[in-house]
Design a protein around this motif. Structure first.
Motif, PDB file in Angstrom:
ATOM      1  N   UNK A 311      27.542  40.874  39.909  1.00 12.57           N
ATOM      2  CA  UNK A 311      26.419  40.121  39.360  1.00 12.57           C
ATOM      3  C   UNK A 311      25.419  39.635  40.395  1.00 12.57           C
ATOM      4  N   UNK A 312      25.561  40.062  41.657  1.00 11.53           N
ATOM      5  CA  UNK A 312      24.674  39.578  42.712  1.00 11.53           C
ATOM      6  C   UNK A 312      23.397  40.408  42.794  1.00 11.53           C
ATOM      7  N   UNK A 313      22.255  39.733  42.818  1.00 11.61           N
ATOM      8  CA  UNK A 313      20.984  40.411  43.008  1.00 11.61           C
ATOM      9  C   UNK A 313      20.742  40.653  44.495  1.00 11.61           C
ATOM     10  N   UNK A 314      20.018  41.725  44.800  1.00 11.90           N
ATOM     11  CA  UNK A 314      19.593  42.066  46.154  1.00 11.90           C
ATOM     12  C   UNK A 314      20.757  42.468  47.067  1.00 11.90           C
ATOM     13  N   UNK A 315      21.924  42.679  46.494  1.00 12.39           N
ATOM     14  CA  UNK A 315      23.076  43.116  47.298  1.00 12.39           C
ATOM     15  C   UNK A 315      23.155  44.640  47.174  1.00 12.39           C
ATOM     16  N   UNK A 316      22.212  45.302  47.850  1.00  5.75           N
ATOM     17  CA  UNK A 316      21.966  46.725  47.633  1.00  5.75           C
ATOM     18  C   UNK A 316      22.169  47.504  48.938  1.00  5.75           C
ATOM     19  N   UNK A 317      22.961  48.564  48.876  1.00  4.72           N
ATOM     20  CA  UNK A 317      23.181  49.417  50.040  1.00  4.72           C
ATOM     21  C   UNK A 317      21.927  50.183  50.422  1.00  4.72           C
ATOM     22  N   UNK A 318      21.753  50.426  51.724  1.00  5.62           N
ATOM     23  CA  UNK A 318      20.545  51.083  52.225  1.00  5.62           C
ATOM     24  C   UNK A 318      20.949  52.106  53.274  1.00  5.62           C
ATOM     25  N   UNK A 319      20.405  53.302  53.220  1.00  6.16           N
ATOM     26  CA  UNK A 319      20.806  54.357  54.155  1.00  6.16           C
ATOM     27  C   UNK A 319      20.064  54.274  55.492  1.00  6.16           C
ATOM     28  N   UNK A 320      20.556  55.056  56.460  1.00  7.42           N
ATOM     29  CA  UNK A 320      19.804  55.263  57.700  1.00  7.42           C
ATOM     30  C   UNK A 320      20.069  54.293  58.818  1.00  7.42           C
ATOM     31  N   UNK A 321      21.085  53.427  58.717  1.00  8.17           N
ATOM     32  CA  UNK A 321      21.352  52.459  59.781  1.00  8.17           C
ATOM     33  C   UNK A 321      21.771  53.182  61.060  1.00  8.17           C
ATOM     34  N   UNK A 322      21.206  52.749  62.175  1.00  9.04           N
ATOM     35  CA  UNK A 322      21.533  53.351  63.458  1.00  9.04           C
ATOM     36  C   UNK A 322      21.811  52.271  64.497  1.00  9.04           C
ATOM     37  N   UNK A 323      22.624  52.625  65.500  1.00 12.13           N
ATOM     38  CA  UNK A 323      22.877  51.765  66.646  1.00 12.13           C
ATOM     39  C   UNK A 323      22.442  52.535  67.892  1.00 12.13           C
ATOM     40  N   UNK A 324      21.633  51.904  68.721  1.00  9.32           N
ATOM     41  CA  UNK A 324      21.220  52.551  69.970  1.00  9.32           C
ATOM     42  C   UNK A 324      20.837  51.456  70.957  1.00  9.32           C
ATOM     43  N   UNK A 325      20.561  51.833  72.195  1.00  9.56           N
ATOM     44  CA  UNK A 325      20.273  50.863  73.254  1.00  9.56           C
ATOM     45  C   UNK A 325      19.158  49.915  72.811  1.00  9.56           C
ATOM     46  N   UNK A 326      19.430  48.632  72.984  1.00  3.08           N
ATOM     47  CA  UNK A 326      18.465  47.622  72.579  1.00  3.08           C
ATOM     48  C   UNK A 326      18.574  47.206  71.133  1.00  3.08           C
ATOM     49  N   UNK A 327      19.432  47.876  70.376  1.00  3.94           N
ATOM     50  CA  UNK A 327      19.613  47.554  68.954  1.00  3.94           C
ATOM     51  C   UNK A 327      21.100  47.491  68.645  1.00  3.94           C
ATOM     52  N   UNK A 328      21.763  46.556  69.295  1.00  2.00           N
ATOM     53  CA  UNK A 328      23.188  46.368  69.049  1.00  2.00           C
ATOM     54  C   UNK A 328      23.383  45.683  67.705  1.00  2.00           C
ATOM     55  N   UNK A 329      24.482  45.959  67.025  1.00  4.23           N
ATOM     56  CA  UNK A 329      24.658  45.443  65.660  1.00  4.23           C
ATOM     57  C   UNK A 329      25.215  44.031  65.613  1.00  4.23           C
ATOM     58  N   UNK A 330      25.138  43.438  64.436  1.00  4.19           N
ATOM     59  CA  UNK A 330      25.849  42.200  64.151  1.00  4.19           C
ATOM     60  C   UNK A 330      27.346  42.480  64.080  1.00  4.19           C
ATOM     61  N   UNK A 331      28.131  41.489  64.456  1.00 10.31           N
ATOM     62  CA  UNK A 331      29.584  41.574  64.329  1.00 10.31           C
ATOM     63  C   UNK A 331      30.050  40.538  63.322  1.00 10.31           C
ATOM     64  N   UNK A 332      31.025  40.903  62.529  1.00  3.89           N
ATOM     65  CA  UNK A 332      31.514  40.028  61.470  1.00  3.89           C
ATOM     66  C   UNK A 332      31.939  38.658  61.982  1.00  3.89           C
ATOM     67  N   UNK A 333      32.602  38.626  63.132  1.00  2.00           N
ATOM     68  CA  UNK A 333      33.273  37.403  63.558  1.00  2.00           C
ATOM     69  C   UNK A 333      32.507  36.636  64.632  1.00  2.00           C
ATOM     70  N   UNK A 334      31.200  36.798  64.594  1.00  2.00           N
ATOM     71  CA  UNK A 334      30.244  36.004  65.359  1.00  2.00           C
ATOM     72  C   UNK A 334      29.160  35.550  64.375  1.00  2.00           C
ATOM     73  N   UNK A 335      28.407  34.510  64.714  1.00  2.00           N
ATOM     74  CA  UNK A 335      27.225  34.236  63.903  1.00  2.00           C
ATOM     75  C   UNK A 335      26.301  35.452  63.928  1.00  2.00           C
ATOM     76  N   UNK A 336      25.567  35.670  62.861  1.00  2.00           N
ATOM     77  CA  UNK A 336      24.629  36.786  62.822  1.00  2.00           C
ATOM     78  C   UNK A 336      23.567  36.614  63.905  1.00  2.00           C
ATOM     79  N   UNK A 337      22.984  37.729  64.308  1.00  2.00           N
ATOM     80  CA  UNK A 337      21.851  37.670  65.213  1.00  2.00           C
ATOM     81  C   UNK A 337      20.649  37.065  64.477  1.00  2.00           C
ATOM     82  N   UNK A 338      19.640  36.686  65.233  1.00  2.00           N
ATOM     83  CA  UNK A 338      18.453  36.065  64.648  1.00  2.00           C
ATOM     84  C   UNK A 338      17.814  36.979  63.605  1.00  2.00           C
ATOM     85  N   UNK A 339      17.647  36.453  62.410  1.00  2.00           N
ATOM     86  CA  UNK A 339      16.924  37.188  61.372  1.00  2.00           C
ATOM     87  C   UNK A 339      15.442  37.133  61.720  1.00  2.00           C
ATOM     88  N   UNK A 340      14.835  38.313  61.872  1.00  2.00           N
ATOM     89  CA  UNK A 340      13.442  38.380  62.298  1.00  2.00           C
ATOM     90  C   UNK A 340      12.565  38.928  61.187  1.00  2.00           C
TER      91      UNK A 340
END
Length: 431
Positions: A311-340
């Motif tokens: 029943x959650x709105x906006x909880x939608x999967x999105x394709x194309x996620x990539x990880x590369x130098x300068x774009x390290x991902x969020x980790x579950x067991x840390x606070x999220x990175x700054x939402x920009x």
């Protein structure tokens, strides 16, 4: 929302961006009667915020849509406890072109004009930590002095440096009427230190009208951080963290425990930083309840289709996620990175997250384990900004993410607004 949760009743909203206005409209209308007022196009006369008296409880709350430079708020003079806002920060952001005071998007002068017109008891202003950069520091000191003496208007033909000299002289003379002077407190903050499941370094400026004689030391005590990274590390090591997350695979626990630094600061009694996993599982909603867990996004559901799982709105999967130098991902067991708020919503690695799912079924030693990643959903991003699940967002995904990146975490705003409310009440009781 943070200010309202602290007990203040809204009298007027103003917003410039189209989709943000739509978002504000639908959400304010859930709690109050709302009326959208559009500011005339450039070339027309400056207009009043609305031909109305201060709305009584239950009356229509105006949402003025358009350029704040074209709004006259004089009809609110002497009727307002708190003026709260965030002058656009792009002129000072590390992610922007950093033109500072030369940038036409700098709306601090409009914040000071609103203070002159309204003469509120208190002002709350949030902005980026980039204002503390050495190249901006002289101008930022000038901003703080302008807020201290907002009724001393800058001449049209003068530079900010010349006006700053005038303000410095007044600071030394101390001959300004108390009801036209403000006591200013600037606080660098990390939102994670206030219970927000996100690393978000900002500054919050709070000013109190000097004639109220607010106890500034008491205010500072109320905004003392209550959460810390060290407490999170200790809870991971002693097992308290895993009691809340007992479904986490053992290989994930081992990896997280192995990443904890060897030398931890002494226990100072603070609570553990909240993590991205905490946000997804559900933390307090700010109104006495607890948010329910968000359902997982299946790897076959990264297709932009809103299945309304759980029943959650906006909880939608999105394709194309990539990880590369300068774009390290969020980790579950840390606070999220700054939402920009990037050009197309949250940019790069700031919106990508590692999951608990392994890329290979049996990858061998801990160091060899690699994990699947995906984009955070809009709802997950709203969670780390501490918006409630019923908060609606207008526009396509990119615009929704942009609004979240431009916002103040609700919980952070609430902490500071509650501190303002408490010291204003205390000052009133002494008057």
């Amino acid at each position: 929302m943070g200010v309202e949760r602290a007990g203040f009743r809204p009298l007027l909203f103003n917003e410039f961006a189209k989709y943000a206005c739509e978002t504000l409209d639908v959400n304010v209308s859930k709690r109050h009667k709302a009326d959208r007022i559009r500011v005339p196009a450039p070339g027309k006369d400056v207009v009043a915020a609305g031909p109305y008296e201060v709305p009584p409880p239950g009356a229509v709350v105006p949402i003025v849509e358009g350029d704040v430079q074209r709004i006259d708020m004089g009809n609110l003079n002497g009727r307002v406890d708190v003026l709260a806002g965030g002058p656009p920060c792009q002129p000072f952001s590390l992610g922007g072109v950093a033109k500072g005071d030369e940038d036409k998007r700098n709306m601090f002068p409009q914040m000071f004009r609103a203070v002159r017109q309204i003469q509120p008891k208190a002002v709350i202003c949030e902005n980026v930590r980039g204002l503390l950069r050495p190249s901006f520091k002289p101008y930022f000191d000038y901003i703080l002095r302008e807020l201290e003496f907002p009724f001393v208007e800058r001449r049209v033909d003068s530079t900010w440096q010349e006006h700053d000299d005038v303000l410095r002289a007044m600071e030394e003379r101390r001959d300004v009427r108390p009801d036209e002077r403000y006591d200013v407190i600037m606080t660098p903050v990390n939102a994670a230190d206030y219970g927000v499941p996100q690393i978000r370094n900002r500054i919050i400026i709070v000013a109190f009208r000097s004639d109220l004689n607010v106890d500034l030391d008491t205010f500072r005590k109320f905004i003392t951080p209550q959460y810390s990274e060290g407490a999170l590390f200790r809870s991971i090591l002693n097992g308290d963290y895993w009691k809340r997350h007992d479904q986490v695979p053992e290989h994930v626990r081992e990896r997280v425990v192995a990443s904890v630094p060897k030398n931890l600061p002494l226990d100072d009694g603070t609570k553990p930083w909240r993590t991205l996993r905490d946000a997804i599982v559900g933390i307090e909603d700010g109104e006495g309840g607890k948010l329910p867990p968000l359902p997982p996004i299946g790897w076959d559901k990264l297709d932009r289709v809103d299945y309304r799982a759980g029943g959650f709105r906006y909880h939608v999967g999105w394709p194309g996620a990539r990880i590369y130098d300068g774009h390290t991902p969020n980790e579950y067991d840390r606070p999220a990175k700054t939402v920009k708020a990037g050009v197309h919503g949250v940019p790069g690695g700031e919106s990508v997250m590692l999951t608990d799912d392994l890329l290979e079924p049996d990858p061998g030693p801990l160091a060899a384990k690699r994990y699947k990643h995906r984009y955070m959903t809009v709802r997950e991003t709203a969670r780390v900004m501490t918006f409630p699940d019923e908060w609606e967002l207008a526009g396509p995904r990119g615009e929704q993410m942009r609004q979240l990146g431009n916002a103040v975490p609700v919980l952070l705003g609430e902490v500071f607004a509650k501190a303002v409310a408490a010291v204003l009440d205390e000052a009133k009781s002494r008057a």
